[in-house]
Design an enzyme around this catalytic site. Sequence first.
Site, PDB file in Angstrom:
ATOM      1  CB  THR A  31      -0.947   0.020   1.218  1.00  0.00           C
ATOM      2  OG1 THR A  31      -1.879  -1.049   1.097  1.00  0.00           O
ATOM      3  CG2 THR A  31      -1.719   1.335   1.295  1.00  0.00           C
ATOM      4  CG  PHE A  64       0.156   4.627   3.833  1.00  0.00           C
ATOM      5  CD1 PHE A  64      -1.008   4.811   4.573  1.00  0.00           C
ATOM      6  CD2 PHE A  64       0.615   3.335   3.634  1.00  0.00           C
ATOM      7  CE1 PHE A  64      -1.703   3.731   5.100  1.00  0.00           C
ATOM      8  CE2 PHE A  64      -0.064   2.241   4.160  1.00  0.00           C
ATOM      9  CZ  PHE A  64      -1.228   2.440   4.894  1.00  0.00           C
TER      10      PHE A  64
END
Length: 384
Positions: free
Chosen positions: A286, A288
């Site tokens: 992921t 960020f």
Amino acid sequence: MKDLLSIRDEIDQVDSEITRLYLKRMELTGEVAEYKIQTGKKVFDKERERSKLEKISALVPGSFLKHGIRELFEHIMSISRKRQYQLLTEHGIGEENAFTQVDQICAKDSRIVFQGVEGAYAHIAMNEYFGGGADAECLNSFHVESWREAMEAIRDGQADYAVLPIENSTAGVVAENYDLLIEYDNYIVGEQIIPIRHCLLGLKEAELSDITSVYSHPQALAQCERYLQAHEDWDCATEGNTAVAACKVKKSGNKHKAAIASELTAKLYGLKILERNIQTSSENSTRFIIVTNRKIFLKDAAKMSICLEVKHQSGSLYHALSHIIYNDLNMNFIQSRPLNGPDGTNWQYRFFIDFAGNLNESAVSNALRGLSEECESIRVLGNY
């Protein structure tokens, strides 16, 4: 009938003449740029170009040839404008860079906000980016329940930076956070990519065979779709955050409930890891973003994020992207989000684009200048 070689020879001669005329036109383009530099006149004259395209189209027969000549001259005029933008930059004439360059993004004397609770992946990303490691006590941070609250915290001065997920390699973009970047006057100053290794967590006395219900964030559930399909008798329910889901399981005291969250979450809340690495993709990660309400960028920033809106007509997005292409900037991401405005803009879109570059580079200045003049709207979301 002419043979193929003789036809090709004639085409080569025509192409040579086209090239000669192209060079002449670009020379005249330079003269136009000099005039506009002296007079302050804008490069893009939409009405003149529209009128010129109509006149040129009228000179050729048939719909196919009319379309072709129009497309050809749209390209020629677009190239001419890009050359004028370059010349303006070379003469030091450009839009003032509203962003301030900084040497580093530092957590010292700063407050950082993330969504969820301790052990959430945003919490892990915060520690990785700001250097807190596995121990968050050295960082002045706090958490909120929603991404919107995080954006409001930096808008209102309660926090200096927010950590938000923006894209997952398996489940795709976090659409809500793209929309929030437009709604709030905040800016991206950094990013942190972390590997996502989901675990199934239960109470200490629980066994895998006991589980009937699973809780997690919708993205985490999507990232573990294959694993959950193998347990189709389980009920799946969404929570606002993976760590929040783990807290819910802990507080329930029910051995039939489990959460999908990180291994760190298991340690923080005293849960048992029933299975590790249950994500569908072994490369699951992921991205960020680190967001602030200040217009700043790192001196060695290498990625630009922008959002633009173009006319809802054929070729408008293509012409916008050409400013990135012609300035040799490598575009590595594009995402559309619906406008859904009150003025009948359903089924129309804004576009989020990432490309390599730094605000100090002339190529970036040229591209942004062209986009600013020719798009309906453009906003620089950050350089990081």
